[in-house]
Design a protein around this motif. Structure first.
Motif, PDB file in Angstrom:
ATOM      1  N   ILE A 205      16.923  23.761  30.621  1.00  0.00           N
ATOM      2  CA  ILE A 205      16.864  23.394  29.202  1.00  0.00           C
ATOM      3  C   ILE A 205      18.153  23.822  28.502  1.00  0.00           C
ATOM      4  N   ALA A 206      18.622  25.024  28.800  1.00  0.00           N
ATOM      5  CA  ALA A 206      19.865  25.522  28.193  1.00  0.00           C
ATOM      6  C   ALA A 206      21.065  24.688  28.647  1.00  0.00           C
ATOM      7  N   GLU A 207      21.109  24.345  29.933  1.00  0.00           N
ATOM      8  CA  GLU A 207      22.204  23.532  30.458  1.00  0.00           C
ATOM      9  C   GLU A 207      22.264  22.170  29.775  1.00  0.00           C
ATOM     10  N   ALA A 208      21.090  21.631  29.399  1.00  0.00           N
ATOM     11  CA  ALA A 208      21.025  20.342  28.715  1.00  0.00           C
ATOM     12  C   ALA A 208      21.279  20.493  27.216  1.00  0.00           C
ATOM     13  N   ASP A 209      21.496  21.726  26.769  1.00  0.00           N
ATOM     14  CA  ASP A 209      21.765  22.039  25.364  1.00  0.00           C
ATOM     15  C   ASP A 209      20.640  21.538  24.450  1.00  0.00           C
ATOM     16  N   LEU A 210      19.402  21.782  24.888  1.00  0.00           N
ATOM     17  CA  LEU A 210      18.234  21.365  24.106  1.00  0.00           C
ATOM     18  C   LEU A 210      17.729  22.518  23.249  1.00  0.00           C
ATOM     19  N   ASP A 211      17.319  22.187  22.052  1.00  0.00           N
ATOM     20  CA  ASP A 211      16.702  23.159  21.154  1.00  0.00           C
ATOM     21  C   ASP A 211      15.241  22.747  20.993  1.00  0.00           C
ATOM     22  N   VAL A 212      14.403  23.167  21.932  1.00  0.00           N
ATOM     23  CA  VAL A 212      12.985  22.803  21.917  1.00  0.00           C
ATOM     24  C   VAL A 212      12.129  24.046  22.089  1.00  0.00           C
ATOM     25  N   LEU A 213      10.963  23.994  21.481  1.00  0.00           N
ATOM     26  CA  LEU A 213       9.955  25.012  21.756  1.00  0.00           C
ATOM     27  C   LEU A 213       9.366  24.727  23.125  1.00  0.00           C
ATOM     28  N   THR A 214       8.974  25.770  23.837  1.00  0.00           N
ATOM     29  CA  THR A 214       8.311  25.550  25.124  1.00  0.00           C
ATOM     30  C   THR A 214       7.004  26.311  25.157  1.00  0.00           C
ATOM     31  N   TYR A 215       5.956  25.573  25.470  1.00  0.00           N
ATOM     32  CA  TYR A 215       4.613  26.126  25.602  1.00  0.00           C
ATOM     33  C   TYR A 215       4.156  25.889  27.026  1.00  0.00           C
ATOM     34  N   ILE A 216       3.335  26.787  27.528  1.00  0.00           N
ATOM     35  CA  ILE A 216       2.695  26.578  28.822  1.00  0.00           C
ATOM     36  C   ILE A 216       1.262  27.049  28.720  1.00  0.00           C
ATOM     37  N   GLY A 217       0.390  26.352  29.438  1.00  0.00           N
ATOM     38  CA  GLY A 217      -1.004  26.748  29.412  1.00  0.00           C
ATOM     39  C   GLY A 217      -1.736  26.303  30.656  1.00  0.00           C
ATOM     40  N   GLY A 218      -2.861  26.973  30.890  1.00  0.00           N
ATOM     41  CA  GLY A 218      -3.716  26.620  32.017  1.00  0.00           C
ATOM     42  C   GLY A 218      -4.092  27.838  32.827  1.00  0.00           C
TER      43      GLY A 218
END
Length: 146
Positions: free
Chosen positions: A77-90
């Motif tokens: 995600i950092a390499e793609a220079d994205l500014d996104v929230l990341t959630y995980i669940g399960g």
């Protein structure tokens, strides 16, 4: 303008019911949802987030091997220079006894929010709204009665 979220099941996991329920709940809450489906790679999540200019990436995993499936995910995600929230669940870990320990492990991997398999979709949506600073819509505002 609705926020776009990327949703999918990571790695070799083929459990689809949870993301189907979450997709419907997110759409009903006003989000634009791009559902990658099951057995999605890290690269597919990153590419979809880039292509769709997503605000958040929601990763699901129920087969207990999410830690190995998510190694290096935030680096991509950092390499793609994205500014996104990341959630995980399960069900994120085999033999998951102490969820707080699992939560810490996934926070250390870089996830902003970590949910167990018993989390109600509305709880995740409320967290997403808070994190994205989205005010609830009128019908969802419940008056307090005393």
């Amino acid at each position: 303008m609705p926020k776009t979220v990327i949703l999918g099941v990571i790695g070799s996991d083929a459990h689809v019911v949870g993301i189907t329920i979450l997709e419907q709940a997110l759409q009903a809450a006003g989000f634009d949802v791009v559902n990658l489906g099951v057995q999605s790679s890290q690269a597919e999540f990153v590419e979809a987030a880039r292509r769709e200019d997503a605000s958040a990436v929601l990763v699901s995993s129920l087969y207990g091997h999410a830690e190995q499936d998510c190694q290096g995910f935030h680096e991509k995600i950092a390499e793609a220079d994205l500014d996104v929230l990341t959630y995980i669940g399960g069900n994120l870990a085999v033999g998951q006894d102490d969820f707080e320990q699992t939560r810490r492990r996934f926070r250390e991997l870089g996830f902003d929010r970590v949910f167990d398999s018993e989390t109600d979709p509305e709880e995740a949506i409320a967290a997403l709204r808070r994190d994205l600073q989205i005010a609830p819509t009128e019908p969802e505002t419940v008056p307090v009665r005393g």
